[in-house]
Write a protein that holds these residues in place. Structure first.
Motif, PDB file in Angstrom:
ATOM      1  N   TYR A 117      -2.898   8.379  -4.539  1.00 17.75           N
ATOM      2  CA  TYR A 117      -2.710   7.168  -5.345  1.00 17.75           C
ATOM      3  C   TYR A 117      -1.734   7.413  -6.497  1.00 17.75           C
ATOM      4  O   TYR A 117      -1.693   6.670  -7.450  1.00 17.75           O
ATOM      5  N   THR A 118      -0.961   8.489  -6.401  1.00 13.78           N
ATOM      6  CA  THR A 118       0.021   8.747  -7.455  1.00 13.78           C
ATOM      7  C   THR A 118       1.324   8.053  -7.086  1.00 13.78           C
ATOM      8  O   THR A 118       1.453   7.491  -6.001  1.00 13.78           O
ATOM      9  N   THR A 119       2.295   8.140  -7.956  1.00 11.28           N
ATOM     10  CA  THR A 119       3.573   7.503  -7.637  1.00 11.28           C
ATOM     11  C   THR A 119       4.518   8.463  -6.930  1.00 11.28           C
ATOM     12  O   THR A 119       5.601   8.085  -6.511  1.00 11.28           O
ATOM     13  N   SER A 120       4.131   9.743  -6.829  1.00 12.60           N
ATOM     14  CA  SER A 120       4.955  10.620  -5.988  1.00 12.60           C
ATOM     15  C   SER A 120       4.385  10.532  -4.579  1.00 12.60           C
ATOM     16  O   SER A 120       3.449  11.218  -4.216  1.00 12.60           O
ATOM     17  N   TYR A 121       4.964   9.625  -3.824  1.00 14.26           N
ATOM     18  CA  TYR A 121       4.402   9.256  -2.530  1.00 14.26           C
ATOM     19  C   TYR A 121       4.432  10.401  -1.536  1.00 14.26           C
ATOM     20  O   TYR A 121       5.306  11.263  -1.573  1.00 14.26           O
ATOM     21  N   THR A 122       3.490  10.381  -0.623  1.00 14.36           N
ATOM     22  CA  THR A 122       3.472  11.326   0.481  1.00 14.36           C
ATOM     23  C   THR A 122       4.632  11.001   1.421  1.00 14.36           C
ATOM     24  O   THR A 122       4.810   9.858   1.816  1.00 14.36           O
ATOM     25  N   TYR A 123       5.403  12.011   1.770  1.00 18.37           N
ATOM     26  CA  TYR A 123       6.525  11.795   2.689  1.00 18.37           C
ATOM     27  C   TYR A 123       6.068  11.839   4.135  1.00 18.37           C
ATOM     28  O   TYR A 123       5.066  12.475   4.445  1.00 18.37           O
ATOM     29  N   PRO A 124       6.828  11.207   5.036  1.00 19.04           N
ATOM     30  CA  PRO A 124       6.531  11.384   6.459  1.00 19.04           C
ATOM     31  C   PRO A 124       6.520  12.872   6.806  1.00 19.04           C
ATOM     32  O   PRO A 124       7.331  13.625   6.289  1.00 19.04           O
ATOM     33  N   SER A 125       5.589  13.273   7.660  1.00 21.27           N
ATOM     34  CA  SER A 125       5.480  14.694   8.009  1.00 21.27           C
ATOM     35  C   SER A 125       6.397  15.016   9.174  1.00 21.27           C
ATOM     36  O   SER A 125       6.313  14.369  10.215  1.00 21.27           O
ATOM     37  N   PRO A 126       7.248  16.027   9.022  1.00 22.03           N
ATOM     38  CA  PRO A 126       8.143  16.414  10.124  1.00 22.03           C
ATOM     39  C   PRO A 126       7.337  16.746  11.369  1.00 22.03           C
ATOM     40  O   PRO A 126       6.307  17.409  11.287  1.00 22.03           O
ATOM     41  N   GLY A 127       7.802  16.250  12.514  1.00 22.26           N
ATOM     42  CA  GLY A 127       7.110  16.556  13.761  1.00 22.26           C
ATOM     43  C   GLY A 127       5.967  15.600  14.076  1.00 22.26           C
ATOM     44  O   GLY A 127       5.338  15.702  15.107  1.00 22.26           O
TER      45      GLY A 127
ATOM     46  N   ILE B 175       0.865  -1.188   0.000  1.00 27.13           N
ATOM     47  CA  ILE B 175       0.000   0.000   0.000  1.00 27.13           C
ATOM     48  C   ILE B 175       0.893   1.227   0.000  1.00 27.13           C
ATOM     49  O   ILE B 175       1.972   1.213   0.588  1.00 27.13           O
ATOM     50  N   SER B 176       0.434   2.285  -0.628  1.00 24.55           N
ATOM     51  CA  SER B 176       1.243   3.505  -0.594  1.00 24.55           C
ATOM     52  C   SER B 176       0.380   4.749  -0.456  1.00 24.55           C
ATOM     53  O   SER B 176       0.862   5.862  -0.580  1.00 24.55           O
ATOM     54  N   ALA B 177      -0.923   4.547  -0.170  1.00 27.22           N
ATOM     55  CA  ALA B 177      -1.864   5.664  -0.210  1.00 27.22           C
ATOM     56  C   ALA B 177      -1.600   6.731   0.849  1.00 27.22           C
ATOM     57  O   ALA B 177      -1.923   7.898   0.659  1.00 27.22           O
ATOM     58  N   LEU B 178      -1.014   6.349   1.987  1.00 26.75           N
ATOM     59  CA  LEU B 178      -0.858   7.318   3.073  1.00 26.75           C
ATOM     60  C   LEU B 178       0.579   7.765   3.257  1.00 26.75           C
ATOM     61  O   LEU B 178       0.866   8.622   4.089  1.00 26.75           O
ATOM     62  N   GLY B 179       1.484   7.154   2.510  1.00 28.67           N
ATOM     63  CA  GLY B 179       2.879   7.541   2.672  1.00 28.67           C
ATOM     64  C   GLY B 179       3.778   6.551   1.967  1.00 28.67           C
ATOM     65  O   GLY B 179       3.364   5.439   1.637  1.00 28.67           O
ATOM     66  N   ASP B 180       5.001   6.969   1.743  1.00 32.24           N
ATOM     67  CA  ASP B 180       5.973   6.181   1.008  1.00 32.24           C
ATOM     68  C   ASP B 180       6.300   4.892   1.768  1.00 32.24           C
ATOM     69  O   ASP B 180       6.814   4.947   2.883  1.00 32.24           O
ATOM     70  N   PRO B 181       6.016   3.720   1.172  1.00 33.99           N
ATOM     71  CA  PRO B 181       6.269   2.463   1.893  1.00 33.99           C
ATOM     72  C   PRO B 181       7.755   2.235   2.188  1.00 33.99           C
ATOM     73  O   PRO B 181       8.091   1.407   3.029  1.00 33.99           O
ATOM     74  N   ALA B 182       8.618   2.973   1.529  1.00 33.46           N
ATOM     75  CA  ALA B 182      10.052   2.818   1.805  1.00 33.46           C
ATOM     76  C   ALA B 182      10.477   3.625   3.028  1.00 33.46           C
ATOM     77  O   ALA B 182      11.592   3.490   3.523  1.00 33.46           O
ATOM     78  N   LYS B 183       9.571   4.482   3.516  1.00 33.14           N
ATOM     79  CA  LYS B 183       9.941   5.345   4.639  1.00 33.14           C
ATOM     80  C   LYS B 183       9.169   5.030   5.912  1.00 33.14           C
ATOM     81  O   LYS B 183       9.415   5.597   6.967  1.00 33.14           O
ATOM     82  N   GLY B 184       8.199   4.138   5.791  1.00 34.93           N
ATOM     83  CA  GLY B 184       7.399   3.832   6.970  1.00 34.93           C
ATOM     84  C   GLY B 184       6.707   2.505   6.785  1.00 34.93           C
ATOM     85  O   GLY B 184       6.914   1.816   5.786  1.00 34.93           O
ATOM     86  N   VAL B 185       5.886   2.141   7.750  1.00 28.31           N
ATOM     87  CA  VAL B 185       5.211   0.841   7.715  1.00 28.31           C
ATOM     88  C   VAL B 185       3.705   1.042   7.859  1.00 28.31           C
ATOM     89  O   VAL B 185       3.255   2.035   8.420  1.00 28.31           O
ATOM     90  N   TYR B 186       2.969   0.088   7.346  1.00 27.33           N
ATOM     91  CA  TYR B 186       1.509   0.129   7.439  1.00 27.33           C
ATOM     92  C   TYR B 186       1.035  -0.945   8.394  1.00 27.33           C
ATOM     93  O   TYR B 186       1.554  -2.059   8.386  1.00 27.33           O
ATOM     94  N   ILE B 187       0.038  -0.593   9.182  1.00 28.06           N
ATOM     95  CA  ILE B 187      -0.509  -1.573  10.122  1.00 28.06           C
ATOM     96  C   ILE B 187      -1.990  -1.262  10.310  1.00 28.06           C
ATOM     97  O   ILE B 187      -2.396  -0.105  10.254  1.00 28.06           O
ATOM     98  N   SER B 188      -2.810  -2.310  10.475  1.00 27.07           N
ATOM     99  CA  SER B 188      -4.268  -2.117  10.481  1.00 27.07           C
ATOM    100  C   SER B 188      -4.800  -1.688  11.835  1.00 27.07           C
ATOM    101  O   SER B 188      -4.383  -2.194  12.868  1.00 27.07           O
ATOM    102  N   LYS B 189      -5.765  -0.798  11.781  1.00 25.43           N
ATOM    103  CA  LYS B 189      -6.408  -0.312  12.985  1.00 25.43           C
ATOM    104  C   LYS B 189      -7.481  -1.291  13.460  1.00 25.43           C
ATOM    105  O   LYS B 189      -7.754  -1.392  14.643  1.00 25.43           O
TER     106      LYS B 189
END
Length: 206
Positions: A146-156, A97-111
């Motif tokens: 849903y684009t390929t320019s992924y959302t980066y982690p937000s500072p702070g 999944i990459s909808a909420l942020g770049d999968p190379a910079k973070g991890v996804y886990i289900s609520k």
């Protein structure tokens, strides 16, 4: 005879099941799942890192609410994958999944414990759920990308969640519900992202 280890696993199973059941998205899930076996994950490294993360964020002025431990869930088809996550932790680059942020910079886990996969479970399917302890920290609501320019982690911040659609239309596909109920969790220090965010700690495999 009295078998303490069996005794222990049954109370652990009860704990696990109550965590899962209190984390369902859909109330009809209460009757839909059967859980057979729970294994406690004792990983001192992850536990101490979770505590260290909490201490560091407390020192940075986070509120008690932001530091509260909650639960989140991962689903695996086989025991080996589930075991590996418990040994090596949830690492970046593990998500499709990459909808909420770049999968190379973070991890996804289900609520939610009943919304663990883009496709609904069919009858008779089985799998392994890893229940993780999670400190969400500062959560940023982001719109899905849903684009390929992924959302980066937000500072702070430490975690992204999708814009909550409280009035999810009844016809929302399972896949959308799944993506909208993910936490995207990351840990950034000195401009680089951690390979394994400390704020997720595998807790029980069931």
């Amino acid at each position: 005879g009295f078998h303490p280890e069996l005794e222990e696993s049954s109370s652990l199973l009860q704990t696990a099941v109550s965590v899962l059941q209190s984390s369902y998205l859909d109330s009809t899930s209460q009757n839909g799942f059967q859980y057979s076996q729970a294994i406690l994950v004792e990983n001192d490294v992850f536990l101490s890192e979770l505590k260290a993360f909490a201490r560091a964020k407390e020192a940075a002025g986070y509120s008690q609410e932001e530091l509260e431990e909650t639960f989140a869930f991962l689903l695996f088809d086989n025991k080996e994958e589930a075991k590996e996550v418990c040994q090596t932790g949830l690492r970046v680059n593990s998500s499709s999944i990459s909808a909420l942020g770049d999968p190379a910079k973070g991890v996804y886990i289900s609520k939610y414990a009943d919304c663990l996969h883009p496709r609904p479970w069919y009858h008779g399917k089985s799998g392994y759920i890893v229940i993780c302890k999670l400190i969400k920290g500062k959560v940023k609501v982001v719109s899905e990308n849903y684009t390929t320019s992924y959302t980066y982690p937000s500072p702070g911040y430490d975690c992204h969640v999708a814009v909550s659609k409280n009035n999810l239309p009844a016809k929302t596909s399972h896949c959308q519900a799944f993506e909208q109920s993910q936490y995207y969790v990351y840990e950034v220090s000195d401009g680089s992202t951690a390979e394994r965010p400390r704020q997720i700690c595998p807790y029980i495999v069931i």
